[in-house]
Each structure stands twice: as structure tokens, then as C-alpha cells.
Design an enzyme around this catalytic site. Structure first.
Site, mmCIF file in Angstrom:
data_model
loop_
_atom_site.group_PDB
_atom_site.id
_atom_site.type_symbol
_atom_site.label_atom_id
_atom_site.label_comp_id
_atom_site.label_asym_id
_atom_site.label_seq_id
_atom_site.Cartn_x
_atom_site.Cartn_y
_atom_site.Cartn_z
ATOM 1 N N ASP A 9 -21.799 37.670 -55.648
ATOM 2 C CA ASP A 9 -21.368 37.446 -54.265
ATOM 3 C C ASP A 9 -22.525 36.740 -53.554
ATOM 4 O O ASP A 9 -23.496 36.307 -54.210
ATOM 5 C CB ASP A 9 -20.938 38.761 -53.592
ATOM 6 C CG ASP A 9 -22.099 39.689 -53.299
ATOM 7 O OD1 ASP A 9 -23.225 39.409 -53.765
ATOM 8 O OD2 ASP A 9 -21.894 40.700 -52.604
ATOM 9 N N HIS A 10 -22.441 36.655 -52.230
ATOM 10 C CA HIS A 10 -23.494 35.966 -51.471
ATOM 11 C C HIS A 10 -24.865 36.630 -51.646
ATOM 12 O O HIS A 10 -25.875 35.932 -51.700
ATOM 13 C CB HIS A 10 -23.112 35.924 -49.980
ATOM 14 C CG HIS A 10 -22.775 37.258 -49.418
ATOM 15 N ND1 HIS A 10 -21.585 37.905 -49.719
ATOM 16 C CD2 HIS A 10 -23.463 38.099 -48.614
ATOM 17 C CE1 HIS A 10 -21.559 39.071 -49.096
ATOM 18 N NE2 HIS A 10 -22.687 39.209 -48.427
ATOM 19 N N CYS A 66 -24.601 41.577 -57.388
ATOM 20 C CA CYS A 66 -24.338 41.607 -55.953
ATOM 21 C C CYS A 66 -25.500 42.399 -55.359
ATOM 22 O O CYS A 66 -26.493 42.633 -56.061
ATOM 23 C CB CYS A 66 -22.963 42.201 -55.640
ATOM 24 S SG CYS A 66 -22.711 43.897 -56.158
ATOM 25 N N THR A 68 -26.143 45.638 -54.458
ATOM 26 C CA THR A 68 -26.496 46.848 -55.219
ATOM 27 C C THR A 68 -26.078 46.761 -56.682
ATOM 28 O O THR A 68 -26.499 47.584 -57.493
ATOM 29 C CB THR A 68 -25.780 48.085 -54.645
ATOM 30 O OG1 THR A 68 -24.363 47.891 -54.800
ATOM 31 C CG2 THR A 68 -26.131 48.309 -53.183
ATOM 32 N N HIS A 99 -26.540 51.422 -76.533
ATOM 33 C CA HIS A 99 -25.635 52.579 -76.521
ATOM 34 C C HIS A 99 -24.227 52.257 -76.017
ATOM 35 O O HIS A 99 -23.266 52.840 -76.487
ATOM 36 C CB HIS A 99 -26.210 53.694 -75.625
ATOM 37 C CG HIS A 99 -27.379 54.396 -76.242
ATOM 38 N ND1 HIS A 99 -27.940 55.526 -75.705
ATOM 39 C CD2 HIS A 99 -28.096 54.112 -77.357
ATOM 40 C CE1 HIS A 99 -28.961 55.921 -76.465
ATOM 41 N NE2 HIS A 99 -29.083 55.072 -77.472
ATOM 42 N N ASN A 100 -24.114 51.374 -75.034
ATOM 43 C CA ASN A 100 -22.806 51.135 -74.397
ATOM 44 C C ASN A 100 -22.170 49.831 -74.830
ATOM 45 O O ASN A 100 -21.016 49.568 -74.483
ATOM 46 C CB ASN A 100 -22.937 51.150 -72.867
ATOM 47 C CG ASN A 100 -23.704 52.340 -72.352
ATOM 48 O OD1 ASN A 100 -24.796 52.214 -71.797
ATOM 49 N ND2 ASN A 100 -23.163 53.530 -72.553
ATOM 50 N N HIS A 134 -22.210 55.867 -81.065
ATOM 51 C CA HIS A 134 -21.952 55.138 -79.812
ATOM 52 C C HIS A 134 -20.627 54.376 -79.887
ATOM 53 O O HIS A 134 -19.922 54.251 -78.895
ATOM 54 C CB HIS A 134 -23.118 54.200 -79.497
ATOM 55 C CG HIS A 134 -24.406 54.937 -79.328
ATOM 56 N ND1 HIS A 134 -24.610 55.842 -78.307
ATOM 57 C CD2 HIS A 134 -25.529 54.968 -80.087
ATOM 58 C CE1 HIS A 134 -25.815 56.373 -78.429
ATOM 59 N NE2 HIS A 134 -26.394 55.860 -79.507
ATOM 60 N N ARG A 137 -17.880 56.816 -79.149
ATOM 61 C CA ARG A 137 -17.774 57.090 -77.704
ATOM 62 C C ARG A 137 -17.104 55.939 -76.973
ATOM 63 O O ARG A 137 -16.254 56.153 -76.088
ATOM 64 C CB ARG A 137 -19.172 57.366 -77.131
ATOM 65 C CG ARG A 137 -19.718 58.681 -77.659
ATOM 66 C CD ARG A 137 -21.198 58.841 -77.463
ATOM 67 N NE ARG A 137 -21.646 60.049 -78.177
ATOM 68 C CZ ARG A 137 -22.920 60.356 -78.422
ATOM 69 N NH1 ARG A 137 -23.885 59.559 -78.009
ATOM 70 N NH2 ARG A 137 -23.213 61.454 -79.069
HETATM 71 C C1 RB5 Z 1 -22.886 42.743 -49.463
HETATM 72 O O1 RB5 Z 1 -23.420 42.988 -48.208
HETATM 73 C C2 RB5 Z 1 -22.954 43.990 -50.323
HETATM 74 O O2 RB5 Z 1 -22.107 44.967 -49.838
HETATM 75 C C3 RB5 Z 1 -22.605 43.644 -51.751
HETATM 76 O O3 RB5 Z 1 -23.466 42.656 -52.214
HETATM 77 C C4 RB5 Z 1 -22.723 44.770 -52.753
HETATM 78 O O4 RB5 Z 1 -23.944 45.437 -52.637
HETATM 79 C C5 RB5 Z 1 -21.586 45.689 -52.830
HETATM 80 O O5 RB5 Z 1 -21.525 46.548 -53.703
#
Ligand code: RB5
Length: 143
Positions: A9-10, A66, A68, A99-100, A134, A137
């Protein structure tokens, strides 16, 4: 040539551009599913096209980011054949393959540096899936 699909994303866009160039050093061709600027957008709009490309074999694996990493991971993992793993350290980058057997590596762009991101990507690329218990699983994941 091995192919990697990219999505952000941005918030992840600047890191995506850095890693797109970095992947070339490993001999990868990249397919960029966007986004293409820092203008605010909704992460599912790039996550779902990437997930479909991994599922249908258009790309060998995916790299997504993104702010997070969670929005991307949650969206990608809605797809039955996707195992998207969020990694914020080199060790987790290795384990998510070992593992995944993640087929999409997800990074939290606002919480790691470019240097850390490159090291995580390198660790993911250079690690092999361990199989064995693994695999058993992983076989139980689809619901
Ligand atoms: C964008 O502000 C933020 O919410 C997005 O990049 C992300 O962290 C969402 O999970």
C-alpha cells in the site's frame, strides 16, 4: 528465470521500490502489482491480485508490505493456497520459510529499516523449507 510478485500500500511503497531493485541481484524477475505512489490507498486492492498470481503460478512467490504488515497478511491469507508470513527479524524471515513454507513474505514497512528489510529478504531466499513434521502441519491448514 524465477519470478517474484510485489504488492504494497502507500505505507509500503517506498520499501517496495527499494526491494524491487534488490531482488534483481538474486536473479529474480519482478511483477509489480502496485501501488505505484505514496498516495493513500487500500491494501486489499494490491494484496488480492498478488495472491491470485501466486495461486495460479504466474509468480513463484510474493513479497508484500504495508505499515504494520498485518493488513497485507490478513488479506493474503484469505486465499486458500496462500501462506503469508509476517517477518520483522532475520530469524523470523528464516523460520517463516523453514517451518511455514510461506509463499508470501510480508514486511512491516513502518517498523523496520531498509537495511533490516534487505537482510530479512535475503534470509528468506536463502533458507529451505524443512518438510517433515512441518509439512504435516501445513497440510492441516486449509479449512
Ligand atoms: C496505513 O495507514 C496502514 O493502516 C496500513 O499500511 C497497514 O499498516 C494496515 O495494516
Amino acid at each position: 528465470m524465477k519470478t517474484v510478485g510485489l504488492a504494497s500500500d502507500h505505507a509500503g511503497y517506498p520499501l517496495k521500490e527499494v526491494l524491487k531493485k534488490y531482488l534483481v541481484k538474486f536473479g529474480y524477475e519482478t511483477v509489480d502489482f502496485g501501488t505505484h505512489s505514496t498516495e493513500s490507498m487500500d491494501y486489499p486492492d494490491t494484496a488480492h491480485p498478488l495472491a491470485k498470481a501466486v495461486e495460479n503460478g504466474e509468480v513463484d512467490w510474493g513479497l508484500a508490505m504495508c505499515g504494520t504488515g498485518n493488513g497485507m497478511a490478513i488479506s493474503l491469507n484469505k486465499h486458500q493456497k496462500i501462506r503469508a508470513g509476517l517477518a520483522w527479524s532475520v530469524d523470523i524471515g528464516k523460520l517463516v520459510k523453514q517451518h511455514n513454507n510461506a509463499n508470501v513474505l510480508v514486511l512491516p514497512a513502518r517498523f523496520i529499516t531498509e537495511y533490516q528489510a534487505k537482510r530479512i529478504v535475503k534470509a528468506f531466499i536463502e533458507t529451505e523449507f524443512e518438510g517433515g513434521r512441518h509439512q504435516r502441519r501445513i497440510d492441516k491448514i486449509p479449512c
